[in-house]
Scaffold this motif. Structure first.
Motif, PDB file in Angstrom:
ATOM      1  N   SER A 138       0.807  -1.227   0.000  1.00 41.89           N
ATOM      2  CA  SER A 138       0.000   0.000   0.000  1.00 41.89           C
ATOM      3  C   SER A 138       0.836   1.271   0.000  1.00 41.89           C
ATOM      4  CB  SER A 138      -0.946   0.010   1.202  1.00 41.89           C
ATOM      5  OG  SER A 138      -0.252   0.272   2.415  1.00 41.89           O
ATOM      6  N   VAL A 139       2.094   1.208   0.474  1.00 44.48           N
ATOM      7  CA  VAL A 139       2.918   2.417   0.557  1.00 44.48           C
ATOM      8  C   VAL A 139       3.914   2.542  -0.591  1.00 44.48           C
ATOM      9  CG1 VAL A 139       2.719   2.441   3.076  1.00 44.48           C
ATOM     10  CG2 VAL A 139       4.723   1.372   2.012  1.00 44.48           C
ATOM     11  N   LYS A 140       3.913   1.602  -1.521  1.00 44.51           N
ATOM     12  CA  LYS A 140       4.905   1.589  -2.605  1.00 44.51           C
ATOM     13  C   LYS A 140       5.028   2.934  -3.296  1.00 44.51           C
ATOM     14  CE  LYS A 140       6.660  -2.680  -3.172  1.00 44.51           C
ATOM     15  NZ  LYS A 140       8.100  -2.983  -3.297  1.00 44.51           N
ATOM     16  N   ASP A 141       3.919   3.602  -3.554  1.00 49.07           N
ATOM     17  CA  ASP A 141       3.940   4.860  -4.299  1.00 49.07           C
ATOM     18  C   ASP A 141       4.252   6.060  -3.424  1.00 49.07           C
ATOM     19  OD1 ASP A 141       3.284   3.461  -6.604  1.00 49.07           O
ATOM     20  OD2 ASP A 141       1.124   3.742  -6.334  1.00 49.07           O
ATOM     21  N   ARG A 142       4.430   5.839  -2.132  1.00 52.92           N
ATOM     22  CA  ARG A 142       4.660   6.965  -1.222  1.00 52.92           C
ATOM     23  C   ARG A 142       6.068   6.966  -0.629  1.00 52.92           C
ATOM     24  NH1 ARG A 142       0.349   6.578   3.248  1.00 52.92           N
ATOM     25  NH2 ARG A 142      -0.076   4.456   2.522  1.00 52.92           N
ATOM     26  N   ILE A 143       6.895   6.029  -1.021  1.00 57.00           N
ATOM     27  CA  ILE A 143       8.225   5.933  -0.432  1.00 57.00           C
ATOM     28  C   ILE A 143       9.301   5.988  -1.510  1.00 57.00           C
ATOM     29  CG2 ILE A 143       7.435   4.644   1.582  1.00 57.00           C
ATOM     30  CD1 ILE A 143       8.373   2.099   0.231  1.00 57.00           C
ATOM     31  N   VAL A 144      10.521   6.231  -1.076  1.00 55.40           N
ATOM     32  CA  VAL A 144      11.668   6.309  -1.983  1.00 55.40           C
ATOM     33  C   VAL A 144      12.486   5.023  -1.925  1.00 55.40           C
ATOM     34  CG1 VAL A 144      13.777   7.599  -2.530  1.00 55.40           C
ATOM     35  CG2 VAL A 144      11.733   8.821  -1.730  1.00 55.40           C
ATOM     36  N   THR A 145      12.692   4.514  -0.723  1.00 56.82           N
ATOM     37  CA  THR A 145      13.448   3.266  -0.547  1.00 56.82           C
ATOM     38  C   THR A 145      12.695   2.108  -1.198  1.00 56.82           C
ATOM     39  OG1 THR A 145      14.200   4.138   1.577  1.00 56.82           O
ATOM     40  CG2 THR A 145      14.543   1.785   1.172  1.00 56.82           C
ATOM     41  N   ASP A 146      13.437   1.219  -1.850  1.00 56.54           N
ATOM     42  CA  ASP A 146      12.829   0.044  -2.470  1.00 56.54           C
ATOM     43  C   ASP A 146      12.664  -1.038  -1.395  1.00 56.54           C
ATOM     44  OD1 ASP A 146      11.842  -1.825  -4.206  1.00 56.54           O
ATOM     45  OD2 ASP A 146      13.688  -2.088  -5.356  1.00 56.54           O
ATOM     46  N   LEU A 147      11.412  -1.330  -1.019  1.00 53.78           N
ATOM     47  CA  LEU A 147      11.129  -2.333  -0.004  1.00 53.78           C
ATOM     48  C   LEU A 147      10.695  -3.636  -0.664  1.00 53.78           C
ATOM     49  CD1 LEU A 147       9.118  -0.276   2.667  1.00 53.78           C
ATOM     50  CD2 LEU A 147      11.593  -0.596   2.459  1.00 53.78           C
ATOM     51  N   MET A 148      11.310  -4.725  -0.242  1.00 57.48           N
ATOM     52  CA  MET A 148      10.983  -6.052  -0.764  1.00 57.48           C
ATOM     53  C   MET A 148      10.523  -6.945   0.388  1.00 57.48           C
ATOM     54  SD  MET A 148      14.226  -6.686  -3.304  1.00 57.48           S
ATOM     55  CE  MET A 148      13.618  -8.325  -3.721  1.00 57.48           C
ATOM     56  N   PRO A 149       9.380  -7.606   0.252  1.00 57.62           N
ATOM     57  CA  PRO A 149       8.931  -8.496   1.326  1.00 57.62           C
ATOM     58  C   PRO A 149       9.584  -9.868   1.249  1.00 57.62           C
ATOM     59  CG  PRO A 149       7.277  -8.423  -0.408  1.00 57.62           C
ATOM     60  CD  PRO A 149       8.380  -7.478  -0.824  1.00 57.62           C
ATOM     61  N   GLN A 150       9.918 -10.393   2.408  1.00 58.39           N
ATOM     62  CA  GLN A 150      10.419 -11.759   2.518  1.00 58.39           C
ATOM     63  C   GLN A 150       9.543 -12.506   3.518  1.00 58.39           C
ATOM     64  OE1 GLN A 150      13.571 -13.106   5.299  1.00 58.39           O
ATOM     65  NE2 GLN A 150      14.860 -13.325   3.480  1.00 58.39           N
ATOM     66  N   LEU A 151       9.184 -13.740   3.193  1.00 58.28           N
ATOM     67  CA  LEU A 151       8.431 -14.579   4.115  1.00 58.28           C
ATOM     68  C   LEU A 151       9.385 -15.555   4.791  1.00 58.28           C
ATOM     69  CD1 LEU A 151       5.562 -15.371   5.132  1.00 58.28           C
ATOM     70  CD2 LEU A 151       5.631 -17.208   3.434  1.00 58.28           C
ATOM     71  N   ARG A 152       9.342 -15.571   6.127  1.00 60.48           N
ATOM     72  CA  ARG A 152      10.118 -16.540   6.908  1.00 60.48           C
ATOM     73  C   ARG A 152       9.136 -17.587   7.421  1.00 60.48           C
ATOM     74  NH1 ARG A 152      13.949 -13.739  11.234  1.00 60.48           N
ATOM     75  NH2 ARG A 152      14.710 -15.889  11.257  1.00 60.48           N
ATOM     76  N   PHE A 153       9.146 -18.729   6.781  1.00 53.47           N
ATOM     77  CA  PHE A 153       8.142 -19.755   7.058  1.00 53.47           C
ATOM     78  C   PHE A 153       8.677 -20.815   8.007  1.00 53.47           C
ATOM     79  CE2 PHE A 153       5.961 -23.782   5.803  1.00 53.47           C
ATOM     80  CZ  PHE A 153       4.694 -23.438   6.286  1.00 53.47           C
ATOM     81  N   GLU A 154       7.921 -21.087   9.079  1.00 54.23           N
ATOM     82  CA  GLU A 154       8.280 -22.138  10.027  1.00 54.23           C
ATOM     83  C   GLU A 154       7.892 -23.495   9.442  1.00 54.23           C
ATOM     84  OE1 GLU A 154       9.677 -22.573  13.166  1.00 54.23           O
ATOM     85  OE2 GLU A 154      10.552 -20.604  12.823  1.00 54.23           O
ATOM     86  N   THR A 155       8.886 -24.339   9.260  1.00 52.48           N
ATOM     87  CA  THR A 155       8.720 -25.550   8.454  1.00 52.48           C
ATOM     88  C   THR A 155       7.764 -26.585   9.049  1.00 52.48           C
ATOM     89  OG1 THR A 155      10.673 -26.521   9.530  1.00 52.48           O
ATOM     90  CG2 THR A 155      11.012 -25.337   7.438  1.00 52.48           C
TER      91      THR A 155
END
Length: 383
Positions: free
Chosen positions: A120-137
């Motif tokens: 939702s904030v992609k168009d409002r920020i300058v820093t490139d944010l990438m999501p990572q999922l840490r999944f409990e196996t």
């Protein structure tokens, strides 16, 4: 938003072929230029370095959940995360969000909110944010629809964890801090303990489930990694599933196995800054010395990548360019980001400006746009 058109003069600039040298650096349209562009900015007394690419950080948790139930506007928390990232010279950041039985800020429901807020904030920020999922196996009941959920969340990077206290569970003993952990997850402590015992009891089902899950994620072109590898065999098992990134290997054996097979190795910057692992694992400095490190990540502390790279350079283990590569071009290579990580023509204008004497971050630009600026340097840009 419009990127700046400028030529930076008078600074020491870290260039791919020449190292840290006096040089001019021009940027326009969000990329590094060959020819001079825009007006000149005198940066005498400063260092201009490639922006930091943080491959793994969960320090954002304190912004989005400063107290349980206190943060209702998740996007405001993400905006404050960006401010901290930029103030520490980070131009690309991987936000590592748990999908865990631990619940609370690490629970599946919270993950859904975090990934939604990042989008939702992609168009409002300058820093490139990438999501990572840490999944409990060992969350076997969540495997079936996970690939679909990952696609919906637009998560390009998944790392697998196992934080179950297997030794204690095998003995039927409650792990330390179980009551507090259960309450954070909104569970009765006895029910929480039974859940842990149940997951432990089904541990033999996990390898086959992981094989199927990883195959599905591979077809979705999701980048995969393992976390806290302890042995060469564990690393080999993950590699066979397509997880070619080893985050924070715990032992020399695991790191050696990763390097021998050509896997990527990510180490924690706080480990370097502290002079060792807080958990007693292999020293990051030792692994760097042996060439077993492709990138340094913030882990839980955003100031650490800059500090760690500078400490490595000062120690003489590698030269300045090699040390800074651990937080710039190295992480870019791990993530397959060919458009950043070095101050070369055609690359994204991602850069951090440090005071040459104190090495304090005074400005950060991502894609040629200012994400952070502080102190007297602002007068040089706006004056």
């Amino acid at each position: 938003m419009t990127a700046l058109s400028l030529t930076l003069t008078g600074a020491q600039v870290l260039l791919p072929e020449d190292g840290l040298v006096p040089a001019d650096l021009s940027l326009a349209d969000g990329i590094i230029q060959t020819d001079r562009a825009g007006r000149q900015i005198d940066l005498s007394g400063f260092l201009v370095l490639p922006g930091i690419i943080d491959l793994h950080g969960d320090g954002f948790e304190r912004h989005i959940a400063p107290r349980r139930g206190a943060m209702k506007q998740m996007d405001e928390g993400i905006l404050s995360v960006e401010a901290e990232l930029a103030a520490n010279g980070i131009t690309t950041a991987v936000l590592a969000q748990f999908h865990s039985w631990e619940g609370g800020v690490r629970g599946p429901e919270f993950a859904d909110q975090v990934f939604g807020a990042i989008a939702s904030v992609k168009d409002r920020i300058v820093t490139d944010l990438m999501p990572q999922l840490r999944f409990e196996t060992h969350m076997l009941d969540d495997y079936t629809d996970l690939p679909e959920r990952i696609a919906g969340w637009q998560v390009p990077y998944v790392v697998f964890n196992d934080h179950l206290p297997h030794d204690r569970l095998a003995e039927g003993r409650k792990p330390p801090r179980l009551t507090g952990q259960a309450l954070k997850a909104g569970r009765n402590p006895d029910a929480h303990f039974e859940m842990l015992l149940s997951m432990h009891a089904r541990r033999d089902e996990v390898p086959a489930a992981l094989d199927t899950l990883c195959a599905a994620l591979d077809t979705q072109r999701v980048r995969m990694g393992s976390h806290d590898d302890a042995t060469a065999q564990i690393r080999a098992d993950w590699r066979a599933r397509g997880a070619q990134i080893s985050e924070f290997p715990e032992t020399l054996e695991a790191a050696e196995a990763a390097r021998a097979a050509g896997d990527y190795i990510i180490l924690g910057s706080p480990n370097v800054v502290r002079g060792g692992s807080h958990k007693g694992n292999v020293s990051a400095l030792d692994l760097i010395t042996m060439g077993y490190c492709d990138a340094l990540a913030s882990d839980y502390h955003y100031p650490s990548p800059r500090r760690a790279a500078l400490m490595v350079a000062k120690s003489g283990l590698v030269d300045f360019a090699g040390a800074w590569a651990l937080v710039s071009s190295g992480p870019a290579r791990v993530l397959g980001l060919q458009d950043r990580g070095a101050l070369a023509p055609g690359q994204r204008a991602d850069l951090v400006i440090l005071d040459a004497e104190t090495h304090r971050v005074v400005a950060t630009l991502a894609g040629g746009r200012v994400s952070y600026m502080s102190g007297d340097i602002a007068a040089r840009f706006v004056g």
